[in-house]
Design a protein around this motif. Sequence first.
Motif, mmCIF file in Angstrom:
data_model
loop_
_atom_site.group_PDB
_atom_site.id
_atom_site.type_symbol
_atom_site.label_atom_id
_atom_site.label_comp_id
_atom_site.label_asym_id
_atom_site.label_seq_id
_atom_site.Cartn_x
_atom_site.Cartn_y
_atom_site.Cartn_z
ATOM 1 N N ASN A 159 5.761 1.037 -3.811
ATOM 2 C CA ASN A 159 5.933 1.873 -4.995
ATOM 3 C C ASN A 159 6.732 3.138 -4.716
ATOM 4 O OD1 ASN A 159 4.543 3.765 -7.366
ATOM 5 N ND2 ASN A 159 4.771 1.623 -7.926
ATOM 6 N N THR A 160 6.328 3.911 -3.722
ATOM 7 C CA THR A 160 7.090 5.112 -3.360
ATOM 8 C C THR A 160 7.272 5.159 -1.841
ATOM 9 O OG1 THR A 160 5.076 6.466 -3.303
ATOM 10 C CG2 THR A 160 6.301 6.423 -5.361
ATOM 11 N N GLU A 162 1.518 12.881 8.028
ATOM 12 C CA GLU A 162 1.540 11.797 9.020
ATOM 13 C C GLU A 162 0.582 10.652 8.676
ATOM 14 O OE1 GLU A 162 1.101 13.286 12.967
ATOM 15 O OE2 GLU A 162 2.966 14.434 12.886
ATOM 16 N N ILE A 163 0.421 10.376 7.404
ATOM 17 C CA ILE A 163 -0.469 9.291 6.986
ATOM 18 C C ILE A 163 0.121 7.939 7.363
ATOM 19 C CG2 ILE A 163 -1.590 8.203 5.007
ATOM 20 C CD1 ILE A 163 -1.532 10.944 3.617
ATOM 21 N N THR A 164 1.424 7.783 7.179
ATOM 22 C CA THR A 164 2.079 6.518 7.513
ATOM 23 C C THR A 164 1.935 6.201 8.991
ATOM 24 O OG1 THR A 164 3.653 6.747 5.693
ATOM 25 C CG2 THR A 164 4.289 5.284 7.513
ATOM 26 N N ARG A 165 2.124 7.199 9.837
ATOM 27 C CA ARG A 165 1.984 6.972 11.282
ATOM 28 C C ARG A 165 0.574 6.491 11.622
ATOM 29 N NH1 ARG A 165 4.366 7.933 16.149
ATOM 30 N NH2 ARG A 165 2.900 8.153 17.872
ATOM 31 N N MET A 169 0.846 -1.186 0.000
ATOM 32 C CA MET A 169 0.000 0.000 0.000
ATOM 33 C C MET A 169 0.882 1.238 0.000
ATOM 34 S SD MET A 169 -1.562 0.312 3.870
ATOM 35 C CE MET A 169 -2.040 2.024 3.598
ATOM 36 N N ASN A 170 0.410 2.265 -0.678
ATOM 37 C CA ASN A 170 1.207 3.476 -0.865
ATOM 38 C C ASN A 170 0.413 4.701 -0.433
ATOM 39 O OD1 ASN A 170 3.620 2.353 -2.576
ATOM 40 N ND2 ASN A 170 1.782 1.508 -3.515
#
Length: 357
Positions: free
Chosen positions: A135-136, A147-150, A72-73
């Motif tokens: 992908n990135t 802070e989307i990853t967090r 997921m990206n």
Amino acid sequence: MNPEKFLKGRGAQKNVHNRFDRHVYEIRDDFLEFCRIEGETCDNNKTQYIPIFPKTIVNKVTSPDVGMSYSMNPYQGCEHGCVYCYARNAHEFWGYSAGLDFERKILIKKQAPILLEQKLKSKRWHAATIVLSGNTDCYQPAEKKYEITRRCLEIFLKYRHPVGIITKNALVLRDLDIVKELAKQQLIGVNVSITSLSEKTRRLLEPRTTTIKKRFETVKVLAANDVPVNVMLAPMIPGINSHELLPLAKRASEEGALSFGFTVVRLNGAIGQIFKDWIEQAMPDRAEKVLHQIQECHGGSLNDSRFGIRSRGEGKIATQIHDMAKLAKQKYFTGKNFPKLRTDLHAAHKDGQMRLF
């Protein structure tokens, strides 16, 4: 290198044509001369953050040689600007160029945590490691702001679901609190990409990434906190960094990495043109040699799309790289193993809390 022509802080030096577009956008010399006379700039070289709204976030990876089943990206495009990045081609599907657009038009998926939670709660979903990002880079500069990853890591922890991370950025240490909790339950593995010991090489190849020193420090801190770390020495580029494989592997092991992986560079799609233009400006003294050596690894081409071979390469140079990797594993990683992540905890946490009965 001509400093007047080289665009600092970016990997690609121009936008290449999008293969899906009918029209070609070209900056002509007469327009550049007009801008000079008027004291204007034709390009401010600034990064744009563009919100997008996908309906799903978890991708099934069907390629048999990638080493992951799901990815997921949180972002599309990557400001790190690695000139060799295979993901550049994906930007063409969004209507942008694989060149400078890939680094300067970053697509933001603010709803990613919500979509992820919906996926993990689905009765049809069975736990399997989901990798951030296939992908990135999920810890590229945009992550500092959004802070989307967090927030996604918080979801993985809430549902006790295995997650992998691939990054070149020390920003992952910002989320060490969550990463440590996931690691305690054998639910996370971190892959830190390190391609050179030379800062000069790093600045040219990967202009907006974390320094080499900070990346090794990241490996050390994660390992010290019992977080399993794999170091990605990828890609190996003949004539640029392939000679560094052994010392890179040695340093990675010393800092606590449990394993390492590597690929032989391949320049698929538009990346061949982007890389060729870049190296002729960044390393004109060895451009021809490097391009010929890459071609030697892929049967005379800059790319090979055959599964199982495309990232391994063929020929004498590729064989030498693989031999060095075997030696590195024997010398520096004997007795070390990257653990398999647990998938058995998720079922009891489908609703976000432990079932009592």
